[in-house]
Scaffold this motif. Structure first.
Motif, PDB file in Angstrom:
ATOM      1  N   ASP A  53     -22.644-153.226 -30.566  1.00  0.00           N
ATOM      2  CA  ASP A  53     -21.300-152.668 -30.752  1.00  0.00           C
ATOM      3  C   ASP A  53     -20.671-153.179 -32.043  1.00  0.00           C
ATOM      4  OD1 ASP A  53     -21.628-151.367 -28.370  1.00  0.00           O
ATOM      5  OD2 ASP A  53     -20.431-152.778 -27.192  1.00  0.00           O
ATOM      6  N   ILE A  54     -20.914-154.460 -32.365  1.00  0.00           N
ATOM      7  CA  ILE A  54     -20.389-155.027 -33.611  1.00  0.00           C
ATOM      8  C   ILE A  54     -21.010-154.331 -34.813  1.00  0.00           C
ATOM      9  CG2 ILE A  54     -20.197-157.127 -34.988  1.00  0.00           C
ATOM     10  CD1 ILE A  54     -20.272-158.724 -32.411  1.00  0.00           C
TER      11      ILE A  54
ATOM     12  N   VAL B  43     -26.348-162.422 -34.060  1.00  0.00           N
ATOM     13  CA  VAL B  43     -25.843-161.534 -35.102  1.00  0.00           C
ATOM     14  C   VAL B  43     -26.664-161.673 -36.382  1.00  0.00           C
ATOM     15  CG1 VAL B  43     -23.857-160.996 -36.562  1.00  0.00           C
ATOM     16  CG2 VAL B  43     -23.511-161.523 -34.150  1.00  0.00           C
TER      17      VAL B  43
ATOM     18  N   LEU C 208     -19.273-160.316 -27.391  1.00  0.00           N
ATOM     19  CA  LEU C 208     -19.387-158.857 -27.492  1.00  0.00           C
ATOM     20  C   LEU C 208     -20.836-158.476 -27.770  1.00  0.00           C
ATOM     21  CD1 LEU C 208     -16.260-157.975 -29.670  1.00  0.00           C
ATOM     22  CD2 LEU C 208     -16.546-157.601 -27.207  1.00  0.00           C
TER      23      LEU C 208
ATOM     24  N   SER D  49     -22.903-161.637 -29.123  1.00  0.00           N
ATOM     25  CA  SER D  49     -22.421-162.590 -30.112  1.00  0.00           C
ATOM     26  C   SER D  49     -22.022-163.894 -29.439  1.00  0.00           C
ATOM     27  CB  SER D  49     -21.224-162.001 -30.872  1.00  0.00           C
ATOM     28  OG  SER D  49     -20.581-162.978 -31.645  1.00  0.00           O
TER      29      SER D  49
ATOM     30  N   LEU E 221     -19.633-159.420 -42.260  1.00  0.00           N
ATOM     31  CA  LEU E 221     -20.208-159.839 -40.984  1.00  0.00           C
ATOM     32  C   LEU E 221     -21.352-160.813 -41.198  1.00  0.00           C
ATOM     33  CD1 LEU E 221     -20.525-159.521 -37.881  1.00  0.00           C
ATOM     34  CD2 LEU E 221     -22.033-157.581 -38.353  1.00  0.00           C
TER      35      LEU E 221
ATOM     36  N   VAL F 162     -23.913-157.246 -29.643  1.00  0.00           N
ATOM     37  CA  VAL F 162     -24.157-157.197 -31.087  1.00  0.00           C
ATOM     38  C   VAL F 162     -24.271-155.759 -31.568  1.00  0.00           C
ATOM     39  CG1 VAL F 162     -25.754-157.867 -32.925  1.00  0.00           C
ATOM     40  CG2 VAL F 162     -25.251-159.458 -31.071  1.00  0.00           C
TER      41      VAL F 162
ATOM     42  N   GLU G  70     -19.673-150.892 -35.414  1.00  0.00           N
ATOM     43  CA  GLU G  70     -18.336-150.900 -35.993  1.00  0.00           C
ATOM     44  C   GLU G  70     -18.351-151.261 -37.473  1.00  0.00           C
ATOM     45  OE1 GLU G  70     -14.110-153.344 -35.448  1.00  0.00           O
ATOM     46  OE2 GLU G  70     -15.750-153.610 -34.013  1.00  0.00           O
ATOM     47  N   ARG G  71     -19.272-152.132 -37.874  1.00  0.00           N
ATOM     48  CA  ARG G  71     -19.268-152.645 -39.252  1.00  0.00           C
ATOM     49  C   ARG G  71     -20.123-151.820 -40.213  1.00  0.00           C
ATOM     50  NH1 ARG G  71     -17.351-157.854 -39.922  1.00  0.00           N
ATOM     51  NH2 ARG G  71     -16.053-158.454 -38.155  1.00  0.00           N
TER      52      ARG G  71
END
Length: 319
Positions: free
Chosen positions: A89-90, A281, A85, A80, A269, A87, A93-94
Motif C-alpha cells: 500500500d505504501i 520497505v 501498514l 512496515s 521513501l 508495504v 501511494e508513493r
C-alpha cells in the motif's frame, strides 16, 4: 523478431532471479538483528523471538528465500516496521508520485536535450553549437541539490512565481499539481538533458557526414527533410539507448530532488526507510527499482530492434 524478444525476456528473467538473490542476501547481511530493530531496544528476549518467528527469521536461509519469492510474486511485501501498514500500500501511494516527476523530467530532457543536440550538430562550430555545448557541460557539472536550492531561491523566494516545496495530487487539483512539479522536473531533467544533448550531437554529426545523407542532399531534398527524416531517424538508436541506460541516474536524482522539494515519492521513501532501518520497505524498494530497471531496458532492446533492423536479424542487442 519473436525469437529476439523471447531471448531478451529470458535474459530479463535470469537478471531478476540473480537480483532477488542479491537483494535477499544483502538485506540479511546488514549489521544488527532485524527482529531487535523491529521490537525495540527495550523489548524482552521472548518478544524478539516472537517477532523472529512471525517473520520467518528463525528458518534456514534457503527456506527464508523460498518464502520471500512466494510472497513477492503474490505481492505480499510484508508490513512496515514503523507504522505496520502493508508495504504494497505504501508503494502504491508513493510510486505514482515519482513516476509523474520522472515523466515530466524526461519530457524536459527530451525536448531540451534532443533539440539542443540537433541544433549543435547542424550549426557545428557556430555560436549555437558553443551555447549548447556549454549548457551540456554545465548540466553535467552542477549537482542536483545545488540547482534545486538555487531554483527555490530564484523562483520561490526572489520572484515568487512557483511554490518552494510540497505536493498536491493531480486528481485533487491538476493546476496546483503541475505548478508544484514544474521546478523539481526542471531540476531533475537538466542533468539528463545535458547527457542527451551530448549523445544526440555526437550521433547527429556522424549521421550528417554519412553517405546516405550526402546522397539525399545531392537529390535536392530540403535540409529540414534531410536532417529530420534521414539523419535524426538514424540517430534515434543512440538516443533510445541513452534513455534506457540513464534510468538509474534518474531514480538516484529523484531521491535528492524529492528530499529538497519535500515530495512524498519513491525516492524520499527510500531515504526514510534507510534512516529508520525499515527492512521490509528497503527490500521492497530495491526490488521494485531493479524490476523497473530491467523492464525499461527490455523495452529499450525491443525498440532498438525496431529502429535498427540489423539488430533483430542478427539477434543481438545494444549491449
Amino acid at each position: 523478431m519473436l525469437w529476439f524478444i523471447l531471448r531478451r525476456c529470458g535474459s530479463a528473467v535470469i537478471v531478476l532471479f540473480l537480483s532477488s538473490v542479491l537483494i535477499f542476501l544483502g538485506i540479511r547481511a546488514l549489521p544488527g538483528d532485524p527482529a531487535t530493530v523491529m521490537a525495540g531496544q527495550e523489548a524482552s528476549p521472548a518478544a524478539i523471538e516472537a517477532i523472529r518467528h512471525e517473520f520467518g527469521l528463525d528458518k534456514p536461509l534457503p527456506a527464508q528465500y523460498v518464502d520471500y519469492v512466494v510472497q513477492t510474486v503474490t505481492g505480499n511485501f510484508g508490513r512496515s516496521t514503523q507504522d505496520q501498514l502493508p508495504v504494497i500500500d505504501i508503494l502504491a501511494e508513493r510510486i505514482p508520485v515519482t513516476l509523474e516527476l520522472s515523466a515530466l523530467a524526461m519530457l524536459v530532457a527530451i525536448i531540451v536535450g534532443v533539440g539542443a543536440g540537433i541544433v549543435a550538430a547542424v550549426r557545428r562550430g557556430r555560436f549555437a553549437d558553443y551555447v549548447a555545448t556549454g549548457f551540456g557541460l554545465a548540466g553535467l557539472s552542477v549537482p542536483h541539490f545545488w540547482l534545486g536550492l538555487l531554483g527555490i531561491l530564484l523562483f520561490a523566494v526572489t520572484w515568487q512565481v512557483l511554490p518552494a516545496s510540497g505536493y498536491v495530487p493531480f486528481t485533487e487539483d491538476p493546476g496546483q499539481n503541475l505548478q508544484r512539479m514544474i521546478l523539481p522536473a526542471l531540476v531533475l531533467g537538466t542533468g539528463f538533458a545535458a547527457i542527451l544533448m551530448r549523445q544526440t550531437r555526437s550521433a547527429m554529426l556522424g549521421a550528417l557526414s554519412a553517405d546516405y545523407v550526402r546522397t539525399a542532399r545531392s537529390k535536392g531534398l530540403p535540409e529540414v527533410k534531410v536532417v529530420g527524416a534521414h539523419a535524426l531517424r538514424n540517430s534515434l538508436t543512440t538516443v533510445v539507448t541513452v534513455l534506457g541506460l540513464q534510468l538509474g541516474a534518474l531514480i538516484s536524482g529523484a531521491v535528492v530532488t524529492e528530499q529538497i522539494f519535500v515530495i512524498p515519492g519513491f525516492g524520499k521513501l527510500t531515504v526514510d526507510a534507510v534512516l529508520t532501518r525499515n527492512y521490509p520497505v528497503i527490500q521492497a524498494v530495491v526490488l521494485v527499482t531493479v524490476v523497473g530497471y530491467v523492464v525499461v531496458n527490455l523495452l529499450v532492446d525491443i525498440a532498438y530492434a525496431f529502429l535498427n533492423p540489423r539488430i533483430r536479424l542478427s539477434g543481438g542487442g545494444h549491449d
